[in-house]
Write an enzyme that holds these catalytic residues in place. Structure first.
Site, PDB file in Angstrom:
ATOM      1  N   GLU A  53       0.826  -1.203   0.000  1.00 45.98           N
ATOM      2  CA  GLU A  53       0.000   0.000   0.000  1.00 45.98           C
ATOM      3  C   GLU A  53       0.863   1.257   0.000  1.00 45.98           C
ATOM      4  O   GLU A  53       0.577   2.220  -0.711  1.00 45.98           O
ATOM      5  CB  GLU A  53      -0.933  -0.001   1.219  1.00 45.98           C
ATOM      6  N   TYR A 138      -6.804   6.278   4.462  1.00 44.92           N
ATOM      7  CA  TYR A 138      -6.954   5.377   3.317  1.00 44.92           C
ATOM      8  C   TYR A 138      -6.109   4.119   3.492  1.00 44.92           C
ATOM      9  O   TYR A 138      -6.592   2.993   3.325  1.00 44.92           O
ATOM     10  CB  TYR A 138      -6.569   6.084   2.012  1.00 44.92           C
ATOM     11  N   ASP A 156     -11.097   5.600  -3.477  1.00 42.33           N
ATOM     12  CA  ASP A 156      -9.955   6.269  -4.091  1.00 42.33           C
ATOM     13  C   ASP A 156     -10.411   6.851  -5.415  1.00 42.33           C
ATOM     14  O   ASP A 156     -11.604   6.843  -5.740  1.00 42.33           O
ATOM     15  CB  ASP A 156      -8.767   5.313  -4.252  1.00 42.33           C
TER      16      ASP A 156
END
Length: 313
Positions: A53, A138, A156
């Site tokens: 990520e 996020y 997103d």
């Protein structure tokens, strides 16, 4: 799979078709039948998922694969990363062109937190994961989803584009959050978030590939019906060549190869047109170093009347 709540809140429900269960099933079946195979999708270990990520924040997924594998070969566990020399981690980041080097610093610090503050176990909720250095909402939600199946709906740029086109959701952050949350089946954040992000990355790109990719939402899609495939604007990245970001990366890379360097020895290694009193001289270089020092990556000290820079250890 479960359908989750039959009725979403009123604000989200006005954008969704009546047969939400069929919409959910179509997407998950499409994803499970065929999707891009990334190695971090084959694990539920939060450490490699967090690495993926962080690496993919400013880098295309296909480019991340080799760097991700190399990173895990160097530091295969969160404990190994925590014990690593930070300068080595930053140098790896620079050598693999993974964007802003402070992400490497934060990832290293997060590994230390996990080992020292959480007894080697990652928090399992989005709120808990946000306690880790550099892990924002996020990333925390993505790790909670993909590692623990315990996240909220991911939103997103790709997901916003999908919702905007498919269900005519207005270009509004709160509206995207509400509709995304209403769509996601309860307790299935892992498969759902993977699936809707895959849809945005494969079928509903900036230039849509509805038929070629077999988009599962064509029967409900507003854009497919009207032929209007406009979508929210996507911010463009400034040019990298010659940018401060590129120069900062060069400073880190050069200092990674030396214990320390005086400014006038460092400068020509960063820019061939470095001149101590010129446009790209000591004042310009000191500005880069001050930025890096603020990020916790570099130290500058006076030694025998001369400024000397080194990577922070």
């Amino acid at each position: 799979m479960t359908d989750g709540p039959e009725t979403a809140d009123a604000d989200a429900g006005e954008y969704l078709p009546d047969d939400v269960g069929a919409v959910r099933s179509a997407l998950v079946e499409w994803y499970e039948t065929d999707h891009r195979e990334y190695p971090w999708r084959e694990t539920t270990d939060p450490y490699p998922i967090l690495v993926s990520e962080v690496m993919s924040q400013q880098t295309q997924l296909d480019r991340v694969v080799d760097a991700w594998r190399d990173f895990l070969e160097a530091w295969p566990t969160v404990a190994a990363l925590a014990a690593a020399d930070r300068a080595d981690v930053v140098a790896f980041w620079t050598d693999h062109s993974l964007g802003y080097n402070n992400r490497a610093k934060y990832l290293h610090e997060a590994a230390r937190q996990v080992t020292e503050e959480f007894d080697g176990e990652f928090p399992e909720t989005p709120d808990g994961l946000q306690e880790l250095m550099g892990v924002g909402p996020y990333t925390a939600n993505a790790v909670a989803s993909f590692a623990f199946d315990n996240g909220d709906a991911v939103v997103d740029t790709n997901v916003e584009r999908v919702l905007y086109r498919a269900f005519d959701v207005p270009d509004d952050d709160a509206a995207f959050e509400r509709v995304a949350g209403a769509l996601m089946p309860d307790g299935e954040s892992r498969v759902w978030n993977n699936a809707i992000m895959e849809l945005g990355g494969v079928a509903c790109e900036k230039t849509p590939r509805c038929d070629e990719a077999g988009c599962p939402w064509r029967a409900w899609c507003h854009a497919y019906e009207t032929g209007d495939f406009t979508a929210p604007d996507v911010p463009t990245q400034p040019s990298f060549e010659g940018s401060r970001r590129q120069m900062r990366g060069r400073v880190v890379r050069v200092l990674g190869e030396h214990d320390d360097l005086p400014l006038d020895e460092l400068g020509p290694r960063v820019r061939v047109d470095y001149a101590p009193d010129g446009e790209y001289g000591r004042e310009w270089l000191r500005g880069l170093l001050d930025d890096l020092a603020d990020d916790g990556l570099v130290d500058v000290e006076e030694r025998d009347g001369e400024a000397v820079a080194r990577l922070r250890r």
